[in-house]
Design an enzyme around this catalytic site. Sequence first.
Site, PDB file in Angstrom:
ATOM      1  CD  GLU A   1      -8.240  -2.603  10.807  1.00 27.01           C
ATOM      2  OE1 GLU A   1      -7.821  -3.495  10.634  1.00 27.01           O
ATOM      3  OE2 GLU A   1      -8.743  -1.745  10.167  1.00 27.01           O
TER       4      GLU A   1
ATOM      5  CB  CYS B   1     -10.783  -3.875   7.523  1.00 26.92           C
ATOM      6  SG  CYS B   1      -9.838  -2.791   6.239  1.00 26.92           S
TER       7      CYS B   1
ATOM      8  CE  LYS C   1      -9.954  -7.924   8.115  1.00 23.66           C
ATOM      9  NZ  LYS C   1      -9.191  -6.704   7.697  1.00 23.66           N
TER      10      LYS C   1
END
Length: 509
Positions: free
Chosen positions: A262, A373, A323
């Site tokens: 990320e 994440c 995301k």
Amino acid sequence: MRGAMLRPGAVAALVLCVLAGLAQAVSIANPWNGQPLWWLQLLSMGGLVWLLERCATPRQAALRGWTFAFAWLCGTFWWLYISMHTYGGLPALLTLLAVGGLAAALALIYAWVCGAFKVLAPVHPALRAIVFAFSWLLAELARGQWFTGFPWGAGGYAQLDGLALFARYVGVYGVGWIASLVAACVVLRQWWCLLLVALLAVAASAVTLPPSDPAASLSVTLLQGNIPQDEKFELGAGVPVALQWYGEQLGRAATPLVVAPETAIPMLPQQLPAGYWPSLLQRFASGEQSALVGVPLGNARDGYLNAVVGLQPGQPQPYEYAKHHLVPFGEFIPPLFKWFTEMMNIPLGDFNRGAVGQASLPVAGQRLAPNICYEDLFGEELGARFIDPATAPTIFVNVSNIGWFGDSLAIDQHLSISRMRTLEFERPMLRATNTGATAIIDYRGHVTLALPRLTRGALVGEVEGRGLNAASGWRITPYAWWVARCGLWPLWGLGLLTWALAWVARRRR
């Protein structure tokens, strides 16, 4: 009433609630090696049931449930203090209040459920055990879905080496339900119910799904830059280090797939030094290699995305995954809380959301499904990609930056979360992170290779995608099938139906 609740016996009961709650936190990831302890989680839940059985009123039960949950949640995600104070610069006292306030607010869900259980609890012990288990299930579901959801540390994650054999059928919430039922049955001495659970466990182990022919193994390189979090977004510190190291590793990797974590590239493509992004695109424009790279995308007019870019030969445009499940205060600002985020020195604090169920990236016969994440915490959202088994992912890829939480149990807890997803969907998981745990997890939840945490390096290994059966076509687990179509509503329905039946029975008593 207040005096009665402060009597020595009542205070002792609250102390036991704190100890049981802390035991639940330790069971998720113990502090000596970071592994879950399934037996301790059962012992913790049994302690709570024992304490609730000795409550005289629903109010007393609610207080004990809240105390248990507050201790458990504080003991589980205490490391939020590191991100907000150490790296975010929030004053220590305000940080303690923020972490404690979050735990206290979430614990209200468990308080309400424990109070409701005391109201609804049937006379027969076996039925009480069932009502308790479904009540706890409803609390876990509410915490996992209300107000964007924060199910970190759900009890089912402690069962990776215990009752997780049920994960392929009912998912982590169902595993937590079974664990709470077992604990309640032991306390209430309902051995026949325990025997039923044992028989179901034997059946779950013996009745296997049609064997899944593995796709050809895929060689991968997973990068772990270990860029210090307090330098990661600094132009004179972590940014040039990240650009140099990840640029070198992406150019040097020899495997068909290389994955960078990320925000490995910590700047927007248009902000990068001249030629950096075009040269990276050119690197993977030909040949037989592909890359997944974490990088922010967007602009001030259209908004920004926390994204993963897929680079591969023969494609006119790079693959993009944005995301979907954003972190409150870190990636989006909830209404009325802008003052709070302005007190913290956390960059890139307001992103747009990507869609649920985005397309996978095809690489060497595999279908790679990225998540960023803590998105792998939400199995019901990953499950949206399994609505059509013929296009379902064969490999999950998680890219993370847990550097926000230092060398804490957050790393171990997140690894356990990824392991649970592999058991639910029977798909392997690749994890490329900034500081750990960078690892390859097979479809049985076993970590086959991993880099030491807080080190800089490249993990090279093999991953075996799953899903294709030569005789019966593309295969998915029962959990993947129903969660893709119904989300978590079947579990909600069972829990609410149990409460409704208990309420009707109570009115007739």
